[in-house]
Design an enzyme around this catalytic site. Structure first.
Site, mmCIF file in Angstrom:
data_model
loop_
_atom_site.group_PDB
_atom_site.id
_atom_site.type_symbol
_atom_site.label_atom_id
_atom_site.label_comp_id
_atom_site.label_asym_id
_atom_site.label_seq_id
_atom_site.Cartn_x
_atom_site.Cartn_y
_atom_site.Cartn_z
ATOM 1 N N ASP A 154 0.820 -1.211 0.000
ATOM 2 C CA ASP A 154 0.000 0.000 0.000
ATOM 3 C C ASP A 154 0.861 1.273 0.000
ATOM 4 O OD1 ASP A 154 -1.940 -1.886 0.326
ATOM 5 O OD2 ASP A 154 -2.744 -1.085 2.209
ATOM 6 N N HIS A 211 3.779 -2.229 2.965
ATOM 7 C CA HIS A 211 3.756 -0.876 2.405
ATOM 8 C C HIS A 211 5.004 -0.667 1.556
ATOM 9 C CE1 HIS A 211 1.035 -0.899 5.813
ATOM 10 N NE2 HIS A 211 0.370 0.058 5.183
HETATM 11 ZN ZN ZN Z 1 -2.498 2.900 3.570
#
Ligand code: ZN
Length: 470
Positions: free
Chosen positions: A273, A419
């Site tokens: 992400d 991430h």
């Molecule tokens: Zn996020």
């Protein structure tokens, strides 16, 4: 001119002596005197190699040799150098392991004996897009006149000539191939070797994902190998069976399919992400590209607008591109109009940056709602493994969060949350990807996971925390 009788006799004696000499020389190759010096050893070794050379189908451009002569232990390895990173790393691994293993198992060998480990190979290229290699290994134990052959073993390896990726059954054969070969080979062994089969031979012929991994694709068909002591007694050595092309019509693909997903094998979806972010995102992509694997990236619209090249690269590498809103706001705190703006502006920005359609959506903080799901109008994806990479910022810790679930059971069917904006996560990726592959997992995108692991076409609905468990 007539030859005098006396000269004839002398000639006859010379012939007999010559015959005895030649016979003695050739016998010496198979007895105690197979080799007594380094130069004789080399001669002996090249004779061994020449048998493989004489019937090798595909000539690999560069060959490597590892010849070490000593008493009592010597090694003579000949193996291919493909010039491609993936296959060469794999082959060098086999060679180094075989060498270390040899010196360790015979560490206490009597200095009067002579033991040599041989390694030689065959190679095939039945289709332009693939090369098959089989490496044979065996140990010769010379004791006086006796030569005992032990530790016969084979290693098979198939790779793509386009990408260097390792190829497995599913890349050559259609889904359900294990059931097909299970039936075919069980019948073959029962009909041809009925009374030679070991108890439990069936274990090596079931449709399990652990079976039918040792194969090469030859000019005649597909050749399966069974290590000594599996289907037949150890003294039978390596057992091989070639299934001819005439029997492969229904099960073999026309062309090697590099992207084929094996529905019978465990699979995992890595998701990243908050990107794109040039340094760490590219490092993650370098790793996925090296291993020919895919992941799903939930991008922020504002970052995609700032770093379009990174989104383009993801698209080119076949990554799945998802939407993670424009500016990472908590959607629970926004009006429906603001939610729509965050989702739609972002989708447009990501698609215009990467030139690829966004197929999945993930809300920041996992904060979804009926409004979010209706507005997104595509699969809304949460996760089932939280690596806490944003918190730990430590590659080992991220790796361990993944590993501990495998150790407790299986990662099959899981969606892993990470991430793409941290170097520590990129570093963790370099540990996780090869580790997953070594442990038998396929890496798939989220949409592929829903389709192949859960047997469902991805729908515009919520795939929540409870979904990605098997
Ligand atoms: Zn996020």
């Amino acid at each position: 001119m007539k030859t005098p009788r006396k000269s004839k006799k002398i000639l006859a004696v010379i012939f007999v002596l010559l015959f005895i000499f030649v016979a003695a020389c050739s016998v010496s190759h198979f007895t105690n005197d197979a080799y007594r010096s380094e130069s004789q050893f080399k001669e002996y070794v090249y004779e061994y190699f020449s048998e493989f050379d004489s019937h090798r189908v595909k000539q690999i451009a560069v060959e490597e040799e590892l010849i070490e002569y000593d008493r009592p232990l010597s090694i003579a390895f000949r193996y291919p150098n493909t010039g491609m990173e993936g296959p060469d790393e794999h082959i060098n691994n086999i060679v180094n392991t075989a060498k270390e293993d040899f010196y360790s198992i015979y560490a206490d060998a009597d200095r009067k004996t002579k033991i040599v480990r041989f390694m030689a190979y065959d190679a095939y290229q039945p289709k332009k897009e693939a090369i098959s290699i089989v490496i044979h290994q065996e140990d010769e134990l010379h004791d006086g006149d006796e030569v005992d052959v032990q530790n016969k073993k084979i290693y098979t390896y198939n790779y793509s000539t386009e990408t260097g990726e390792a190829l497995e059954g599913i890349n050559f054969f259609k889904g359900g191939f294990r059931a097909y070969f299970s039936q075919y080979l069980t019948k073959y062994f029962q009909e041809n070797h009925g009374d030679e089969l070991l108890d439990g031979y069936q274990n090596y012929l079931t449709a399990s994902v652990n079976n039918f991994k040792d194969f090469v694709v030859t000019d005649g068909g597909v050749k399966f190998y069974f290590q000594p002591g599996t289907v037949m007694a150890p003294e039978k050595g390596i057992v091989s069976v070639e299934v001819g092309y005439q029997d492969l019509n229904d099960i073999m693909r026309e062309k090697v399919d590099l992207d084929a997903i094996d529905p019978e094998k465990p699979m995992v979806a890595l998701t990243y992400d908050d990107g794109p972010y040039p340094v760490s995102s590219n490092r993650i992509l370098d790793c996925l590209e090296k291993y020919g694997q895919v992941a799903t990236f939930f991008e922020l619209g504002r970052n995609a607008a700032a770093y379009p090249d990174v989104v383009k690269r993801k698209a080119q590498l076949g990554m799945e591109i998802g939407n993670h809103t424009y500016s990472h706001k908590d959607l629970h705190k926004l009006t429906p109009e603001e939610v729509a703006a965050e989702i739609n502006t972002s989708k447009a920005a990501i698609e215009s940056a990467g030139g690829k359609t966004v197929t999945v959506f993930r809300p920041p903080y996992g904060n979804t709602s009926a409004v979010v799901e209706t507005t997104a109008a595509m699969p809304v994806i949460l996760w089932s493994v939280d690596t806490l990479d944003w918190k730990s910022r430590d590659a080992n810790s991220v790796f361990n969060e993944v590993k501990k679930i495998h150790d407790k059971g299986s990662l099959n069917g899981r969606v892993i949350l990470m991430h793409s904006i941290y170097d520590s996560t990129a570093q963790a990726t370099e540990m996780i990807v090869p580790w997953l592959l070594q442990n038998g997992y396929q890496l798939v995108t989220v949409s592929e996971l829903i389709q192949y692991s859960y047997g469902e076409a991805p729908q515009p609905k919520l795939y929540g925390y409870g979904y990605f468990y098997k």
